[in-house]
Scaffold this active site. Structure first.
Site, mmCIF file in Angstrom:
data_model
loop_
_atom_site.group_PDB
_atom_site.id
_atom_site.type_symbol
_atom_site.label_atom_id
_atom_site.label_comp_id
_atom_site.label_asym_id
_atom_site.label_seq_id
_atom_site.Cartn_x
_atom_site.Cartn_y
_atom_site.Cartn_z
ATOM 1 N N GLY A 140 0.919 -1.266 0.075
ATOM 2 C CA GLY A 140 0.274 -0.109 -0.176
ATOM 3 C C GLY A 140 0.816 1.214 0.052
ATOM 4 N N ARG A 193 0.337 5.874 -1.737
ATOM 5 C CA ARG A 193 -0.433 7.093 -1.089
ATOM 6 C C ARG A 193 -0.556 7.060 0.395
ATOM 7 N NH1 ARG A 193 -6.573 5.532 -2.333
ATOM 8 N NH2 ARG A 193 -7.104 5.051 -0.334
ATOM 9 N N ASP A 197 -2.931 -7.100 -5.817
ATOM 10 C CA ASP A 197 -3.907 -6.951 -4.556
ATOM 11 C C ASP A 197 -3.767 -7.868 -3.444
ATOM 12 O OD1 ASP A 197 -6.019 -7.437 -3.047
ATOM 13 O OD2 ASP A 197 -7.726 -7.744 -4.684
ATOM 14 N N VAL A 198 -3.145 -7.213 -2.266
ATOM 15 C CA VAL A 198 -2.574 -7.810 -1.207
ATOM 16 C C VAL A 198 -3.479 -8.842 -0.623
ATOM 17 C CG1 VAL A 198 -0.910 -6.237 -0.616
ATOM 18 C CG2 VAL A 198 -3.054 -6.236 0.532
ATOM 19 N N ASN A 244 1.653 -2.440 5.279
ATOM 20 C CA ASN A 244 0.670 -1.174 5.781
ATOM 21 C C ASN A 244 -0.710 -1.113 5.081
ATOM 22 O OD1 ASN A 244 0.433 2.057 5.935
ATOM 23 N ND2 ASN A 244 0.162 1.609 3.589
ATOM 24 N N SER A 302 -3.610 -0.076 14.536
ATOM 25 C CA SER A 302 -4.233 1.201 14.618
ATOM 26 C C SER A 302 -4.732 1.392 16.225
ATOM 27 C CB SER A 302 -5.638 1.237 13.925
ATOM 28 O OG SER A 302 -6.504 2.181 14.116
ATOM 29 N N TYR A 310 -12.629 -3.715 11.462
ATOM 30 C CA TYR A 310 -11.641 -2.871 11.405
ATOM 31 C C TYR A 310 -10.815 -3.370 12.724
ATOM 32 C CZ TYR A 310 -8.216 0.967 10.563
ATOM 33 O OH TYR A 310 -6.935 1.754 10.444
ATOM 34 N N ALA A 337 -11.235 -5.533 14.623
ATOM 35 C CA ALA A 337 -10.840 -7.241 14.962
ATOM 36 C C ALA A 337 -9.659 -7.296 14.190
ATOM 37 C CB ALA A 337 -12.094 -7.976 14.126
ATOM 38 N N ILE A 388 -4.473 10.061 11.533
ATOM 39 C CA ILE A 388 -3.559 10.737 10.675
ATOM 40 C C ILE A 388 -4.280 11.225 9.363
ATOM 41 C CG2 ILE A 388 -1.641 9.729 9.485
ATOM 42 C CD1 ILE A 388 -1.269 9.563 12.221
HETATM 43 P P1 NAD Z 1 -5.096 5.139 2.661
HETATM 44 O O1 NAD Z 1 -6.448 4.766 2.297
HETATM 45 O O2 NAD Z 1 -4.508 6.389 2.134
HETATM 46 O O3 NAD Z 1 -4.068 4.160 1.874
HETATM 47 C C1 NAD Z 1 -4.409 2.924 2.055
HETATM 48 C C2 NAD Z 1 -3.335 2.125 1.078
HETATM 49 O O4 NAD Z 1 -3.517 0.628 0.910
HETATM 50 C C3 NAD Z 1 -3.605 2.410 -0.475
HETATM 51 O O5 NAD Z 1 -2.313 2.728 -0.964
HETATM 52 C C4 NAD Z 1 -4.293 1.322 -1.094
HETATM 53 O O6 NAD Z 1 -4.208 1.347 -2.307
HETATM 54 C C5 NAD Z 1 -3.745 0.299 -0.258
HETATM 55 N N1 NAD Z 1 -4.541 -0.795 -0.282
HETATM 56 C C6 NAD Z 1 -5.648 -1.278 0.361
HETATM 57 N N2 NAD Z 1 -6.141 -2.397 -0.242
HETATM 58 C C7 NAD Z 1 -5.549 -2.767 -1.017
HETATM 59 C C8 NAD Z 1 -5.026 -4.221 -1.682
HETATM 60 N N3 NAD Z 1 -6.159 -5.094 -1.496
HETATM 61 N N4 NAD Z 1 -4.089 -4.446 -2.319
HETATM 62 C C9 NAD Z 1 -2.847 -3.395 -2.444
HETATM 63 N N5 NAD Z 1 -3.174 -2.293 -1.772
HETATM 64 C C10 NAD Z 1 -4.188 -2.173 -1.012
HETATM 65 O O7 NAD Z 1 -5.017 4.830 3.989
HETATM 66 P P2 NAD Z 1 -3.863 5.240 5.147
HETATM 67 O O8 NAD Z 1 -4.323 6.202 6.298
HETATM 68 O O9 NAD Z 1 -2.379 5.690 4.382
HETATM 69 O O10 NAD Z 1 -3.637 4.044 5.988
HETATM 70 C C11 NAD Z 1 -2.457 2.825 5.649
HETATM 71 C C12 NAD Z 1 -2.499 2.161 6.869
HETATM 72 O O11 NAD Z 1 -2.594 2.839 8.237
HETATM 73 C C13 NAD Z 1 -3.985 1.200 7.018
HETATM 74 O O12 NAD Z 1 -3.515 -0.048 7.397
HETATM 75 C C14 NAD Z 1 -4.744 1.783 7.995
HETATM 76 O O13 NAD Z 1 -5.501 0.840 8.626
HETATM 77 C C15 NAD Z 1 -3.543 2.223 9.074
HETATM 78 N N6 NAD Z 1 -4.037 3.317 9.870
HETATM 79 C C16 NAD Z 1 -4.485 4.814 9.326
HETATM 80 C C17 NAD Z 1 -4.826 5.613 10.250
HETATM 81 C C18 NAD Z 1 -5.354 6.985 9.838
HETATM 82 O O14 NAD Z 1 -5.693 7.954 10.658
HETATM 83 N N7 NAD Z 1 -5.309 7.275 8.457
HETATM 84 C C19 NAD Z 1 -4.669 5.425 11.743
HETATM 85 C C20 NAD Z 1 -4.594 4.087 12.178
HETATM 86 C C21 NAD Z 1 -4.079 3.074 11.285
#
Ligand code: NAD
Length: 250
Positions: free
Chosen positions: A12, A15, A63-64, A90, A142, A155, A157, A188
Site C-alpha cells: 500500500g 499514497r 491485490d494484497v 501497511n 491502529s 476493522y 478485529a 492521521i
Molecule cells: P489510505 O486509504 O490513504 O491508503 C491505504 C493504502 O492501502 C492505499 O495505497 C491502498 O491502495 C492500499 N490498499 C488497500 N487495499 C489494498 C489491496 N487489496 N491491495 C493492495 N493495496 C491495497 O490509508 P492510510 O491512512 O494511508 O492507511 C495506511 C494504513 O494505516 C492502513 O493499514 C490503516 O488501517 C492504517 N491506519 C491509518 C490511520 C489513519 O488515521 N489514517 C490510523 C490508524 C491506522
C-alpha cells in the site's frame, strides 16, 4: 542513512501513510519496493520522484488480499535484489458499519485485506529472512483496536489480530535475528480519514494532547526506527504514535 544497503518491501505504498514510509526508508538509504493496488499514475509518479532523488525503487501492482499475490511479489523482489531486510505491512481499508447492518462482504473485505495480507506477506518473507539471519517486520495496526469505536468491529478485529500475530511472530523469530513489531497510528491525515475529518476535525483535535492530527511522516519516522539496526533489541512491541489520543485523561 540508517538503512544504507538494506532492501525493503512496503504494501500500500502509493499514497497516504505507505507513501510516507516508502519515502522515509528510501531517504535512510534503503532500496524500496512497494505494492500498489490500482493507481498506476500515483505509483509511477512516486517512482519518478524517488528516482529524481537518486533512490532505487520498484513499484509492483498487486491485490494484497489475494493469497497468491505475496509469493509473486516477494519472488519479484528477491529476483531483483536477492534479499528482503524489511517488510512493512501497511495496506489497509475500512468498511465501517454497525454490526447489525454489516454484511459478509464488509466483514470479509476488511479481514482479508488488513489481516489476511499480513499472514500472506509474513509467510512469504520469513524463510528468506531466516536464511539471511536478519529481518525487520513492521505491521501497521491502529489505536482503533484499543478503542471501542461503534461501526468498526471488522476493522478493530483485523487490527487486534495484527497485534496478536505480531507478538507470536516475535516470539518465533527472535532467535533467527528477525524482529517483529507493530506501529499503531492515531488519527492521521490521509484519504482514509477524509470523511470523518470533514465532519468532526475540531472535536477530534481537542482529544489529542499534542493538539494536531498526525501526518504520514510521524508514522514513517517510527517505522524507520523499528526497521533500523538501532532497534535490534525491540521486538513484539506495539508502538503507539497518536499524539496522546489514547491517554484518556480528563
Ligand atoms: P489510505 O486509504 O490513504 O491508503 C491505504 C493504502 O492501502 C492505499 O495505497 C491502498 O491502495 C492500499 N490498499 C488497500 N487495499 C489494498 C489491496 N487489496 N491491495 C493492495 N493495496 C491495497 O490509508 P492510510 O491512512 O494511508 O492507511 C495506511 C494504513 O494505516 C492502513 O493499514 C490503516 O488501517 C492504517 N491506519 C491509518 C490511520 C489513519 O488515521 N489514517 C490510523 C490508524 C491506522
Amino acid at each position: 542513512m540508517k538503512l544504507a544497503g538494506k532492501t525493503a518491501l512496503v504494501t500500500g505504498g502509493s499514497r497516504g501513510i505507505g507513501r510516507g514510509i516508502v519515502w522515509q526508508l528510501a531517504r535512510e538509504g534503503a532500496k524500496v519496493a512497494f505494492v500498489y493496488r490500482s493507481d498506476t499514475e500515483s505509483a509511477n509518479q512516486l517512482v519518478k520522484d524517488l528516482e529524481l532523488d537518486q533512490r532505487e525503487v520498484i513499484a509492483i501492482q498487486a491485490d494484497v488480499s489475494d493469497p497468491e499475490s505475496a509469493e509473486t511479489v516477494v519472488g519479484n523482489v528477491l529476483e531483483t535484489w536477492e534479499r528482503i531486510d524489511i517488510l512493512v505491512n501497511n495496506a489497509g481499508i475500512i468498511r465501517d458499519n454497525l454490526l447489525a447492518m454489516m454484511d459478509l462482504d464488509q466483514w470479509q473485505a476488511v479481514i482479508d485485506t488488513n489481516l489476511g495480507s499480513v499472514f500472506h506477506f509474513c509467510n512469504a518473507v520469513v524463510r528468506p529472512m531466516m536464511s539471511q539471519r536478519h529481518g525487520r517486520i513492521i505491521n501497521i495496526s491502529s489505536v482503533a483496536s484499543h478503542f471501542g469505536n461503534p461501526g468498526q468491529s471488522n476493522y478493530a478485529a483485523s487490527k487486534g489480530g495484527i497485534e496478536g500475530m505480531t507478538r507470536c511472530l516475535a516470539a518465533e523469530l527472535g532467535k533467527r535475528g528477525i524482529t517483529v513489531n507493530a506501529v499503531a497510528p492515531g488519527f492521521i491525515e490521509t484519504d482514509m480519514t477524509e470523511d470523518i475529518r470533514n465532519m468532526a476535525e475540531g472535536e477530534i483535535v481537542k482529544k489529542i494532547s499534542c493538539r494536531r492530527l498526525g501526518n504520514a511522516e510521524d508514522i514513517a519516522h517510527a517505522t524507520a526506527y523499528l526497521a533500523s539496526d538501532e532497534a535490534s533489541y525491540v521486538t513484539g512491541h506495539v508502538l503507539v504514535v497518536d499524539g496522546g489520543l489514547t491517554l484518556g485523561g480528563l
